[in-house]
Design a protein around this motif. Sequence first.
Motif, PDB file in Angstrom:
ATOM      1  N   ARG A  58       0.799  -1.140  -0.057  1.00  0.00           N
ATOM      2  CA  ARG A  58      -0.107  -0.038   0.014  1.00  0.00           C
ATOM      3  C   ARG A  58       0.958   1.204   0.097  1.00  0.00           C
ATOM      4  O   ARG A  58       1.926   1.183   0.582  1.00  0.00           O
ATOM      5  CB  ARG A  58      -0.896   0.042   1.113  1.00  0.00           C
ATOM      6  CG  ARG A  58      -0.401   0.020   2.574  1.00  0.00           C
ATOM      7  CD  ARG A  58      -1.244   0.143   3.543  1.00  0.00           C
ATOM      8  NE  ARG A  58      -2.378  -0.871   3.509  1.00  0.00           N
ATOM      9  CZ  ARG A  58      -2.436  -2.255   3.941  1.00  0.00           C
ATOM     10  NH1 ARG A  58      -1.285  -2.613   4.270  1.00  0.00           N
ATOM     11  NH2 ARG A  58      -3.455  -3.049   3.711  1.00  0.00           N
TER      12      ARG A  58
ATOM     13  N   LYS B  44      -2.322  -1.079   8.800  1.00  0.00           N
ATOM     14  CA  LYS B  44      -2.924  -1.554   7.383  1.00  0.00           C
ATOM     15  C   LYS B  44      -4.322  -0.760   7.267  1.00  0.00           C
ATOM     16  O   LYS B  44      -5.511  -1.309   7.364  1.00  0.00           O
ATOM     17  CB  LYS B  44      -3.039  -2.950   7.336  1.00  0.00           C
ATOM     18  CG  LYS B  44      -1.890  -3.786   7.678  1.00  0.00           C
ATOM     19  CD  LYS B  44      -1.931  -5.202   7.623  1.00  0.00           C
ATOM     20  CE  LYS B  44      -0.808  -6.050   8.080  1.00  0.00           C
ATOM     21  NZ  LYS B  44       0.394  -5.537   6.993  1.00  0.00           N
TER      22      LYS B  44
ATOM     23  N   GLU C 165      -7.627   0.372   5.614  1.00  0.00           N
ATOM     24  CA  GLU C 165      -8.512  -0.133   4.591  1.00  0.00           C
ATOM     25  C   GLU C 165      -8.553   0.683   3.204  1.00  0.00           C
ATOM     26  O   GLU C 165      -8.381   2.054   3.245  1.00  0.00           O
ATOM     27  CB  GLU C 165      -9.976  -0.320   5.083  1.00  0.00           C
ATOM     28  CG  GLU C 165     -10.581   0.991   5.414  1.00  0.00           C
ATOM     29  CD  GLU C 165     -12.048   0.712   5.615  1.00  0.00           C
ATOM     30  OE1 GLU C 165     -12.818  -0.202   5.259  1.00  0.00           O
ATOM     31  OE2 GLU C 165     -12.359   1.456   6.872  1.00  0.00           O
TER      32      GLU C 165
ATOM     33  N   ARG D 177     -10.281   2.431  -0.013  1.00  0.00           N
ATOM     34  CA  ARG D 177     -11.645   2.880  -0.316  1.00  0.00           C
ATOM     35  C   ARG D 177     -11.346   3.505  -1.947  1.00  0.00           C
ATOM     36  O   ARG D 177     -10.445   4.101  -2.616  1.00  0.00           O
ATOM     37  CB  ARG D 177     -11.983   4.185   0.735  1.00  0.00           C
ATOM     38  CG  ARG D 177     -12.041   3.694   2.160  1.00  0.00           C
ATOM     39  CD  ARG D 177     -12.571   4.925   3.040  1.00  0.00           C
ATOM     40  NE  ARG D 177     -12.685   4.522   4.210  1.00  0.00           N
ATOM     41  CZ  ARG D 177     -12.791   5.327   5.435  1.00  0.00           C
ATOM     42  NH1 ARG D 177     -12.684   6.680   5.146  1.00  0.00           N
ATOM     43  NH2 ARG D 177     -12.967   4.833   6.611  1.00  0.00           N
TER      44      ARG D 177
END
Length: 317
Positions: A55, A116, A118, A120
Motif C-alpha cells: 500500500r 494497514k 483499509e 476506499r
Amino acid sequence: MNTTEIQTSLNIGVDVGKANLDIALHPSGQFYSIPNSEAHIRRFVKILKNYDIERIVVEATGRHEHALVQACNQAGLPIIVVNPTSVRRYAQAIGVLAKTDRIDAQVIAKYAATLKPEFRPIPDKTSQKIRDLLARRAQLLEMSTMEKNRLQIMPRPLHRSIKSLLRMLQSQIETITRQIEQEVAKVDHWRTKMDIMTSVPGVGKVLAYTFLSELPELGSLNRKEIAALVGVAPINRDSGKLNGKRRIRGGRPRVRTVMFMAMLSSIQCNPVFKRFYERLKAQGKIPKVAVVACMRKMIVVLNTMVKNQEPWRENMA
C-alpha cells in the motif's frame, strides 16, 4: 531506484508538501524526495510499478495530494488517503515527537505497515470535479450569508456596495449549480442514483450531489457500515460500572454537515421522518440527538434504495 534492492512487499509513506513529496519505503528504509509536479510524479509512478507494493499511504492535505493520488490510481497502484490526525496519534503512540518531512514520511510508512488502513474508492476526475464545485458553491453561500448579515448592521450609504456584491455572488452560485448539473448528466449511473435519492421528500439536489461525490460507497455496504462511514452511528463510552453517553464521532464531516441541514427540512416536509422525530422528542431526546437519529435512519434507507435500485416508498422507513 534499483528494482533488485527490494524483495519483500513495501509499504510506502508519502509526506505531501506544496513543493515536494517526501517518500519513505518500509521496511527497506529508502527515502526519496521529488518535486510535487505532474511530470515528476509520472516518472516516479513508472518506477514504483516495478515494485511489490502492499500500500501507498498519503495524508489528506486538502489539495496538494491530488496529483499523486490520481496518478497512482490510474496506474493501478494501491494508494490510500488517510486522516492526518490518525497518523499523528500513531506517531505519539510510538514515541515519535520530532517532526521533519523525512520523519513524517517514515512514520506514515510504518503506520501503513502496522495498522494497514483499509482501501476506499478513489474519486474519479468527474467525482473530484463535482466535489470541487460543491466546495466552491459552499464557499460562495458562506460569503453571501456574511454579506447579508452586514446588510443588517452597516450604515445605509454602504448598502449599495453590499447589494452589488450579493447579486454577483448569487450569479456565481447559479453558474456553479448549472455546472454541477451538467457534470452529473454526463454519467448514466449517476443520473439513476440522483433520481432514486431525490425521490425522497427532503433530499434535494445538493445533498444528492454530495452523496455522489463524497460517499461513493452508498448502496454497497450494510446498514451498520454506511452509518459508521458517515459518522452518525453512536459510539459507546462505557467502562466498568460507568455507562457513558453514546456520541457520534469520526465519519465524513462534509457529508454529515450537509445531511444535518437537509434533515431540518425533511422533518418538516417528509411525514415519515417528521413522525420519527416527534416520537424521539416525546421519549425525552433533545432536538439535536433526535435530528441525528433521523439522519441515521435516512442514510440507511437511502443505502437500501440505491442497493435495490428502488424509488422512495413510505413503508421503506
